[in-house]
Scaffold this active site. Structure first.
Site, PDB file in Angstrom:
ATOM      1  CB  SER A   1      -1.084   0.048   1.383  1.00 58.19           C
ATOM      2  OG  SER A   1      -1.865  -1.164   1.406  1.00 58.19           O
TER       3      SER A   1
ATOM      4  CD  GLU B   1      -3.587 -10.145   2.253  1.00 55.78           C
ATOM      5  OE1 GLU B   1      -3.477 -10.128   1.364  1.00 55.78           O
ATOM      6  OE2 GLU B   1      -2.730  -9.673   3.479  1.00 55.78           O
TER       7      GLU B   1
HETATM    8  C1  LIG Z   1      -4.632  -2.737  10.354  1.00 54.55           C
HETATM    9  C2  LIG Z   1      -4.331  -2.264   8.576  1.00 54.55           C
HETATM   10  C3  LIG Z   1      -2.937  -2.794   8.592  1.00 54.55           C
HETATM   11  C4  LIG Z   1      -2.336  -3.313   7.388  1.00 54.55           C
HETATM   12  N1  LIG Z   1      -1.137  -3.592   7.089  1.00 54.55           N
HETATM   13  C5  LIG Z   1      -1.013  -3.376   5.942  1.00 54.55           C
HETATM   14  C6  LIG Z   1       0.625  -4.337   5.668  1.00 54.55           C
HETATM   15  O1  LIG Z   1       1.259  -4.371   6.042  1.00 54.55           O
HETATM   16  N2  LIG Z   1       0.685  -4.076   4.358  1.00 54.55           N
HETATM   17  C7  LIG Z   1       0.888  -3.373   3.156  1.00 54.55           C
HETATM   18  O2  LIG Z   1       0.720  -2.833   2.468  1.00 54.55           O
HETATM   19  N3  LIG Z   1      -0.481  -2.271   3.792  1.00 54.55           N
HETATM   20  C8  LIG Z   1      -1.682  -2.479   4.373  1.00 54.55           C
HETATM   21  N4  LIG Z   1      -2.781  -2.257   5.021  1.00 54.55           N
HETATM   22  C9  LIG Z   1      -3.814  -1.477   3.699  1.00 54.55           C
HETATM   23  C10 LIG Z   1      -4.563  -1.918   3.142  1.00 54.55           C
HETATM   24  O3  LIG Z   1      -3.873  -2.754   2.754  1.00 54.55           O
HETATM   25  C11 LIG Z   1      -5.900  -1.008   2.697  1.00 54.55           C
HETATM   26  O4  LIG Z   1      -6.301  -0.304   3.251  1.00 54.55           O
HETATM   27  C12 LIG Z   1      -6.673  -1.580   2.235  1.00 54.55           C
HETATM   28  O5  LIG Z   1      -5.985  -2.342   0.642  1.00 54.55           O
HETATM   29  C13 LIG Z   1      -7.729  -0.445   1.570  1.00 54.55           C
HETATM   30  O6  LIG Z   1      -7.418   0.378   0.661  1.00 54.55           O
HETATM   31  P1  LIG Z   1      -7.349   2.555   1.552  1.00 54.55           P
HETATM   32  O7  LIG Z   1      -7.014   2.257   2.846  1.00 54.55           O
HETATM   33  O8  LIG Z   1      -5.918   2.913   0.533  1.00 54.55           O
HETATM   34  O9  LIG Z   1      -8.592   2.967   0.451  1.00 54.55           O
HETATM   35  P2  LIG Z   1      -9.015   3.409  -0.840  1.00 54.55           P
HETATM   36  O10 LIG Z   1      -8.550   1.713  -1.748  1.00 54.55           O
HETATM   37  O11 LIG Z   1      -8.762   4.664  -1.064  1.00 54.55           O
HETATM   38  O12 LIG Z   1     -10.613   2.617  -0.451  1.00 54.55           O
HETATM   39  C14 LIG Z   1     -11.143   3.904  -0.069  1.00 54.55           C
HETATM   40  C15 LIG Z   1     -13.100   3.418   0.064  1.00 54.55           C
HETATM   41  O13 LIG Z   1     -13.412   3.471  -1.306  1.00 54.55           O
HETATM   42  C16 LIG Z   1     -13.636   2.099  -0.812  1.00 54.55           C
HETATM   43  N5  LIG Z   1     -13.452   1.299  -3.012  1.00 54.55           N
HETATM   44  C17 LIG Z   1     -12.363   1.998  -3.465  1.00 54.55           C
HETATM   45  N6  LIG Z   1     -12.315   1.030  -4.872  1.00 54.55           N
HETATM   46  C18 LIG Z   1     -13.565   0.416  -4.667  1.00 54.55           C
HETATM   47  C19 LIG Z   1     -14.072   0.403  -5.516  1.00 54.55           C
HETATM   48  N7  LIG Z   1     -13.801  -0.284  -6.839  1.00 54.55           N
HETATM   49  N8  LIG Z   1     -15.455  -0.571  -5.770  1.00 54.55           N
HETATM   50  C20 LIG Z   1     -16.086   0.379  -4.389  1.00 54.55           C
HETATM   51  N9  LIG Z   1     -15.925   0.669  -3.206  1.00 54.55           N
HETATM   52  C21 LIG Z   1     -14.693   0.857  -3.381  1.00 54.55           C
HETATM   53  C22 LIG Z   1     -13.153   1.722   0.211  1.00 54.55           C
HETATM   54  O14 LIG Z   1     -13.980  -0.384  -0.539  1.00 54.55           O
HETATM   55  C23 LIG Z   1     -13.007   1.893   0.832  1.00 54.55           C
HETATM   56  O15 LIG Z   1     -14.253   1.791   1.648  1.00 54.55           O
HETATM   57  C24 LIG Z   1      -3.245  -2.366   6.188  1.00 54.55           C
HETATM   58  C25 LIG Z   1      -3.745  -1.553   6.714  1.00 54.55           C
HETATM   59  C26 LIG Z   1      -4.834  -1.531   7.824  1.00 54.55           C
HETATM   60  C27 LIG Z   1      -6.134  -1.114   8.203  1.00 54.55           C
END
Ligand SMILES: Cc1cc2nc3c(=O)[nH]c(=O)nc-3n(C[C@H](O)[C@H](O)[C@H](O)COP(=O)(O)OP(=O)(O)OC[C@H]3O[C@@H](n4cnc5c(N)ncnc54)[C@H](O)[C@@H]3O)c2cc1C
Length: 397
Positions: free
Chosen positions: A134, A251
């Site tokens: 991410s 995963e």
């Molecule tokens: C506790 C925790 C641990 C984590 N650990 C890691 C890690 O170790 N390594 C790592 O790389 N990442 C990690 N992450 C990141 C995690 O994988 C991302 O938070 C997740 O993939 C969502 O991406 P974002 O936060 O950028 O949200 P966004 O992608 O910006 O999404 C924001 C909102 O829009 C919605 N949305 C986005 N696209 C669509 C679509 N096409 N259709 C419908 N709805 C949509 C999403 O569902 C969400 O509600 C972690 C996250 C958390 C919370």
């Protein structure tokens, strides 16, 4: 549908339970039921020592093939292992990203040299990994990764620049698998590389992010001319997306099934409190407790259904597996809310100054993120629709 395990599997269950009973005691007594999401910061060194004790007993990487140091367990045995581990109060595994993600990916896509270099450190429980996917602008839309990797011909090494975010356990990890753009002109899933990067080096800075639980399990990670050896790219430059997607398949794999026993532990704790403080007499709460119990059983039966459907012993799970993340993440979030309502006004009181939460309070706050990491609920619904039900794909620019 398969509703029970074979006699040989039940014997395996006894073997696991008895090893845990003999080893998860004494110096390791304090870490029972500790660690894991929401509690990852606790007892890190003790849990790292435990990881190595498990390795000595041959209980790390139980699902890996024997040729790579694993135990070669079937899916059923892996489920049994994870169930018994949770039943015994086994602590959150500090090696889970290496065991569950990095290792299987290196086995599937890595060179022989990479297998020799990295797999033994994971099996021995000594070397820990984190996941560098991410970025601030690339979460669900992972193909938007901006971090760059350029090959320095003179030094014969990769040079990485950019930023990752939410990198769980980066502060403790020895290595990070990093998805970065090898072709600066490329867009979307083309032109990416999958790199195995040493964490402790001058070009990497790890900045903890404080969560609402008051602790920091994940981090921002900054790459400023960080380096990676020429042969530490998995697959060819430009092929990173294929490797990255292969990893996500792992995963969503079998290790999540055994977590039901951990959920059962949490449910039991809440039930005990409800019986003790009279909350179980409240008809509305009683109904929610019954619903949580029923849905936990549904998860169990779905797991058994998945096991029954497995084909050809190739370790893969069926389409039923697609609904699992959405179901458990939503269930767990509701369990957190139920825990607070069962506790009543006591849920608002901190255990100790300045901000020491009880386990259930920390659980309630942390489970909000269950519906986000590993693919948000919305993304899971897309996966179910497109891959499971064969519905038309959502428009992608
Ligand atoms: C506790 C925790 C641990 C984590 N650990 C890691 C890690 O170790 N390594 C790592 O790389 N990442 C990690 N992450 C990141 C995690 O994988 C991302 O938070 C997740 O993939 C969502 O991406 P974002 O936060 O950028 O949200 P966004 O992608 O910006 O999404 C924001 C909102 O829009 C919605 N949305 C986005 N696209 C669509 C679509 N096409 N259709 C419908 N709805 C949509 C999403 O569902 C969400 O509600 C972690 C996250 C958390 C919370």
């Amino acid at each position: 549908m398969k509703l029970s395990f074979s006699a040989a599997d039940e014997q395996f269950r006894e073997e696991v339970a008895s090893w845990l009973q003999q080893n998860l005691q004494g110096e390791f007594e304090a870490i029972r039921y500790r660690g894991g999401p929401g509690d990852e910061h606790m007892y890190h060194h003790e849990r790292h020592a435990w990881e190595q004790r498990m390795a000595q007993g041959g209980w790390t990487c139980v699902g890996w093939p024997k040729q790579y140091g694993g135990r070669g367990c079937s899916i059923e045995q892996q489920v049994i292992f994870f169930e018994e581990y949770a039943r015994a109060g086994g602590p959150g595994r500090v090696g889970h990203i290496g065991e569950g993600l990095a290792g299987p990916t290196i086995m599937a896509f890595g060179s022989d040299a990479q297998k020799q270099k990295y797999l033994p450190g994971i099996v021995s429980g000594k070397e820990l990994w984190c996941q560098g996917y991410s970025e601030p602008g690339a979460g669900s839309d992972l193909a938007n990764v901006k971090t760059k990797a350029r090959f320095d011909e003179s030094k014969q090494q990769w040079v990485i620049n950019g930023q990752k975010v939410w990198t769980s356990l980066a502060q403790e990890a020895d290595y990070c698998f990093v998805l970065a753009r090898t072709d600066p002109e490329s867009k979307a899933h083309k032109g990416l590389g999958f790199f195995l990067v040493k964490m402790v080096q001058p070009g990497i800075e790890v900045r903890p992010i404080q969560q609402m639980t008051g602790t920091s399990e994940f981090n921002e990670v900054f790459f400023d001319d960080a380096v990676c050896a020429a042969d530490d790219i998995v697959g060819a430059p430009g092929d990173g997306w294929k490797v990255a997607m292969g990893l996500l398949g792992f995963e969503r794999g079998v290790s999540t099934l055994g977590q039901q026993m951990q959920f059962q532990n949490e449910f039991n704790e809440i039930l005990k409190i409800a019986k003790g403080n009279g909350a179980a007499q409240d008809p509305a709460l009683r109904q929610r407790i019954a619903k949580a119990h029923t849905e936990l059983k549904i998860m169990r039966y779905n797991a058994m259904r998945m096991l029954s459907g497995q084909s050809g012993g190739d370790g893969s799970l069926q389409k039923e597996a697609l609904i699992y993340k959405l179901f458990w993440a939503s269930w767990h979030r509701e369990l957190g809310e139920l825990a607070m309502d069962v506790l009543g006004p006591q849920s608002q009181i901190l255990e100790a100054a300045p901000y020491q939460l009880s386990r259930l309070q920390a659980m309630y706050l942390f489970v909000r993120s269950d519906t986000i990491y590993g693919g948000t609920n919305q993304i899971q619904r897309n996966i179910i629709a497109e891959r499971g039900l064969g519905m038309p794909k959502e428009p992608r620019p």
